[in-house]
Design a protein around this motif. Structure first.
Motif, PDB file in Angstrom:
ATOM      1  N   LEU A   2      -6.462  -1.014  15.532  1.00 57.60           N
ATOM      2  CA  LEU A   2      -7.247  -0.386  16.598  1.00 57.60           C
ATOM      3  C   LEU A   2      -6.787  -0.956  17.930  1.00 57.60           C
ATOM      4  N   THR A   3      -6.853  -0.138  18.963  1.00 55.20           N
ATOM      5  CA  THR A   3      -6.608  -0.612  20.326  1.00 55.20           C
ATOM      6  C   THR A   3      -7.944  -0.627  21.054  1.00 55.20           C
ATOM      7  N   VAL A   4      -8.276  -1.761  21.631  1.00 53.66           N
ATOM      8  CA  VAL A   4      -9.532  -1.894  22.376  1.00 53.66           C
ATOM      9  C   VAL A   4      -9.180  -2.257  23.817  1.00 53.66           C
ATOM     10  N   LYS A   5      -9.539  -1.383  24.739  1.00 49.44           N
ATOM     11  CA  LYS A   5      -9.298  -1.659  26.165  1.00 49.44           C
ATOM     12  C   LYS A   5     -10.594  -2.164  26.776  1.00 49.44           C
ATOM     13  N   ILE A  17     -17.278  -1.427  18.022  1.00 52.69           N
ATOM     14  CA  ILE A  17     -16.138  -0.769  17.366  1.00 52.69           C
ATOM     15  C   ILE A  17     -16.517  -0.243  15.971  1.00 52.69           C
ATOM     16  N   THR A  18     -17.819  -0.120  15.720  1.00 52.60           N
ATOM     17  CA  THR A  18     -18.280   0.307  14.390  1.00 52.60           C
ATOM     18  C   THR A  18     -17.710   1.661  13.987  1.00 52.60           C
ATOM     19  N   ARG A  61      -6.431  -4.942  23.791  1.00 49.99           N
ATOM     20  CA  ARG A  61      -6.481  -5.816  22.616  1.00 49.99           C
ATOM     21  C   ARG A  61      -6.132  -5.054  21.346  1.00 49.99           C
ATOM     22  N   ARG A  62      -5.678  -5.800  20.353  1.00 47.47           N
ATOM     23  CA  ARG A  62      -5.343  -5.206  19.053  1.00 47.47           C
ATOM     24  C   ARG A  62      -6.238  -5.806  17.974  1.00 47.47           C
ATOM     25  N   VAL A  63      -6.834  -4.931  17.207  1.00 50.27           N
ATOM     26  CA  VAL A  63      -7.715  -5.353  16.120  1.00 50.27           C
ATOM     27  C   VAL A  63      -7.184  -4.753  14.824  1.00 50.27           C
ATOM     28  N   LEU A  64      -6.875  -5.613  13.878  1.00 50.74           N
ATOM     29  CA  LEU A  64      -6.326  -5.179  12.605  1.00 50.74           C
ATOM     30  C   LEU A  64      -7.456  -4.914  11.630  1.00 50.74           C
ATOM     31  N   VAL A  65      -7.445  -3.732  11.010  1.00 49.45           N
ATOM     32  CA  VAL A  65      -8.441  -3.388  10.010  1.00 49.45           C
ATOM     33  C   VAL A  65      -7.725  -3.225   8.666  1.00 49.45           C
ATOM     34  N   THR A  66      -8.114  -4.052   7.698  1.00 46.13           N
ATOM     35  CA  THR A  66      -7.497  -4.000   6.370  1.00 46.13           C
ATOM     36  C   THR A  66      -8.579  -3.623   5.348  1.00 46.13           C
ATOM     37  N   VAL A  67      -8.317  -2.572   4.607  1.00 43.11           N
ATOM     38  CA  VAL A  67      -9.268  -2.134   3.591  1.00 43.11           C
ATOM     39  C   VAL A  67      -8.620  -2.377   2.229  1.00 43.11           C
ATOM     40  N   VAL A  68      -9.342  -3.075   1.347  1.00 38.20           N
ATOM     41  CA  VAL A  68      -8.823  -3.410   0.022  1.00 38.20           C
ATOM     42  C   VAL A  68      -9.826  -2.923  -1.012  1.00 38.20           C
ATOM     43  N   GLY A  69      -9.342  -2.210  -2.016  1.00 38.27           N
ATOM     44  CA  GLY A  69     -10.271  -1.787  -3.064  1.00 38.27           C
ATOM     45  C   GLY A  69      -9.721  -0.648  -3.900  1.00 38.27           C
ATOM     46  N   ASP A  70     -10.636   0.069  -4.490  1.00 36.77           N
ATOM     47  CA  ASP A  70     -10.277   1.157  -5.398  1.00 36.77           C
ATOM     48  C   ASP A  70     -10.540   2.503  -4.753  1.00 36.77           C
TER      49      ASP A  70
END
Ligand code: ZN
Length: 137
Positions: free
Chosen positions: A8-11, A21-22, A127-136
């Motif tokens: 995500l990019t957050v200015k 950022i929800t 700013r840069r915010v990394l979103v990682t989703v792990v699962g099935d």
């Protein structure tokens, strides 16, 4: 198990600012196709934080005021001799740089009053915010 990652990019517009950022996190989880697992939201910065809390406007001001109380600007910090933003680093350490939420039924699990808030501590910046989703899936 699948792993999906997006950035995500957050200015930000102010030196200290909380940004909700929800919706972006929710979209990232939806885009991942993952139904059950966890989502990790991570700031790649040393002068910003990520928290889960309520985005009520008075509370957002209280958070800014309390951070200023706890870690005042320019209070004789060593780091200010080289970079003049020690308060921002110290505030970031107090808040932490990531949160992890459960993912269920294809969405992040949040309580009624909970939102994911990016906390700018040395803005305005992009700013840069990394979103990682792990699962099935
Ligand atoms: Zn610095």
């Amino acid at each position: 198990m699948a792993v999906y990652r997006t950035e995500l990019t957050v200015k930000t517009e102010r030196r200290v600012q909380l940004v909700d950022i929800t919706d972006d996190v929710r979209e990232a989880v939806e885009g991942s196709g993952i139904r059950e697992g966890i989502v990790h939201v991570y700031s790649r910065h040393t002068t910003a934080g990520v928290i889960v809390n309520e985005p009520e406007s008075g509370l957002l001001k209280d958070v800014v005021n309390k951070l200023e109380d706890l870690v005042p600007e320019g209070a004789g910090y060593e780091h200010d001799k080289v970079d003049n933003n020690a308060d921002a680093h110290l505030r970031a350490i107090l808040l932490g740089s990531s949160v992890t939420l459960p993912v269920s039924d294809g969405a992040p699990v949040l309580g009624t009053w909970q939102s994911v808030l990016f906390v700018e501590l040395d803005g305005p910046r992009t700013r840069r915010v990394l979103v990682t989703v792990v699962g099935d899936e």
